[in-house]
Design an enzyme around this catalytic site. Sequence first.
Site, mmCIF file in Angstrom:
data_model
loop_
_atom_site.group_PDB
_atom_site.id
_atom_site.type_symbol
_atom_site.label_atom_id
_atom_site.label_comp_id
_atom_site.label_asym_id
_atom_site.label_seq_id
_atom_site.Cartn_x
_atom_site.Cartn_y
_atom_site.Cartn_z
ATOM 1 C CD GLN A 139 44.438 74.664 59.911
ATOM 2 O OE1 GLN A 139 45.612 74.441 60.097
ATOM 3 N NE2 GLN A 139 43.835 75.771 60.359
ATOM 4 C CB SER A 197 42.567 72.844 63.785
ATOM 5 O OG SER A 197 42.831 72.447 62.461
ATOM 6 C CG ASN A 233 45.437 70.539 56.919
ATOM 7 O OD1 ASN A 233 45.884 71.469 56.257
ATOM 8 N ND2 ASN A 233 45.633 70.451 58.214
ATOM 9 C CG ASP A 234 43.009 69.636 60.615
ATOM 10 O OD1 ASP A 234 43.563 68.896 59.797
ATOM 11 O OD2 ASP A 234 43.440 69.814 61.767
ATOM 12 N N PRO A 235 38.852 70.505 58.708
ATOM 13 C CG PRO A 235 37.012 69.171 59.325
ATOM 14 C CD PRO A 235 38.460 69.098 58.901
#
Length: 576
Positions: free
Chosen positions: A79, A123, A62-64
């Site tokens: 992630q 994150s 998922n998130d950068p």
Amino acid sequence: MGAQKWVLAPCAVLLLLQLASASHVIHRSLEAEAASPSIPPSIVSPLLRTGYHFQPPMNWINDPNGPLYYMGWYHLFYQYNPKGAVWGNIIWAHSVSRDLINWIALEPAIKPSIPTDMYGVWSGSATILPDGTPAMLYTGIDRPNINYQIQNIALAKNKSDPLLREWVKPGYNPIAVPEPGMNATQFRDPTTAWYIDGHWRMLVGGLKDGRRGVAHVYRSRDFKTWKRAKHPLHSALTGMWECPDFFPVHEAGVQNGLETSQFAAKYVLKNSLDLTRYDYYTVGTYNNKTDRYVPDDANGDYRRLQYDYGNFYASKTFYDPAKQRRVLFGWANESDSVPHDKAKGWAGIQAIPRKIWLDPSGKQLVQWPVEEVEKLRAKPVSVANKVVKPGQNFEVTGLQSYQSDVEVSFEVSSLEKAEPFDPAFSNDAQKLCGMKGADVKGGVGPFGLWVLASANLAEKTAVFFRVFKDGYGKPVVLMCSDPTKSSLTSDLYKPTFAGFVETDISSGKISLRSLIDRSVVESFGAGGKTCILSRVYPSMAIGQNAHLYVFNNGETDIKVSHLTAWEMKKPLMNGA
Ligand SMILES: *[C@@H]1O[C@H](CO)[C@@H](O)[C@H](O)[C@H]1NC(C)=O
Ligand SMILES: *[C@@H]1O[C@H](CO)[C@@H](O)[C@H](O)[C@H]1NC(C)=O
Ligand SMILES: *[C@@H]1O[C@H](CO)[C@@H](O)[C@H](O)[C@H]1NC(C)=O
Ligand SMILES: *[C@H]1O[C@@H](CO)[C@H](O)[C@@H](O)[C@@H]1NC(C)=O
């Protein structure tokens, strides 16, 4: 364990660098679970696994996190679940690149290891300290079974290592914990810090009174001891703000970016709205004495402008000093089902990195795929000055379009027949597109592309424009991505995505670019004023069976003044 399989030893990195220019296509078997009868074979086909979008060889992403440029290398952390294709067991995976397009996987950078992140490393963002050391501010979870969120720091262990392979967590962690009255489960995602007159500032996303999204400001002299400012940078009645991002922009129309600590007349504050799952931003001014941000357009505050109107979330920018630009990374999730993801063995990609800058109007940003992606272009096919009559379409032949880049300039012959615009939809492009999809005939448009289309057109994803006229006779341009016919497979999420395009179409001209990559269509309207990323999973229109068309379902002639489509080569992608 899953992660170790594809991590490279440092010597292999060097070898790969030498190979990086060669175009190696290695198809790795996905080791997917044996497909159950309810999983259509097309879903697990390698032909639906993206070819040039960022992803690891397998599992959930998922998130950068913490993108940065350091000693000649671009770093992307993200992630990652090393154990499966659903969210869980999250660590910071790490990849490096010379060009933002060819990626090499390294060992994971940050894993749970200290009391203040033992139950999760979530994150965060990168800041380069005055002595040149890269630092990561990130959210840790410090207790089981409740997502109690606290902020931590990790420092690059060896700043002479361009690959930043090792990270250490100093003993002064955590650097911020929820205070009495703050909702401890809604306190996360620290930003890149910026420096003014002896003090660092960073933001942490939060929720106040159950419904107000806030960007808390923290200040520090030494980057170790942080104190929360009394007032947030900004807040709005939107629900939780995840992944805030705050940065200065050059004056309108200048494409260069600014370093995060540089002062500017205009700033952008982006927040990821947990409730809607889209990334909204405003353009505004920042007072560096009071640490307050004021959006220029209070009416548009986290309602209207989105980076992207499709699958694009938890994004983050960084300043690239090598090319003096600000670059945006965003996560695109899947639109298939969890059983599909488990059968595929993977879920989630990163969008192609985008350069972003302030539009000449000063009212919004412009986004464009980084120029490096054009290195993947091969074998162009062009069409010029071709008129598409009402109800007509034509196929663009001569290339494999399932992995391609298509740029097209349209010219509308007249705006006479534009449908009247109902102002009730002023803030609801998506609903308007849901009612007026690609097959609903109009006056001017719908016209655009059918991508990933089967030969019989039973499957097709439409990316198109439709022009309306408001009460003053002013054109209103809607851009849509309509996946309702994209696949015969069931259990897919197929929302029509849409945004308005603030462009002067009085000359009749409007452009569209689509990056097509097997199960993703990433589109840029009017030179990047409106962007829509859509995930689609055709059952027939895959690989060589995917076709590309230009269509016009309006009553007005549309001219394709110019169209060029390129097949796209496969870059190095983390060893897959
Ligand atoms: C730091 O990195 C440099 C460059 O990779 C390397 O030569 C050096 O040995 C490293 N130092 C330590 C202490 O690991
Ligand atoms: C914190 O926020 C979540 C999400 O809105 C909510 O479910 C929870 O009840 C809140 N907790 C407290 C202590 O207010
Ligand atoms: C703070 O803001 C003022 C404008 O109000 C600007 O002139 C000054 O350069 C800023 N200071 C820093 C260190 O960014
Ligand atoms: C992506 O998946 C779809 C379908 O499951 C959900 O509706 C979206 O909310 C989700 N997007 C994000 C950002 O999680």
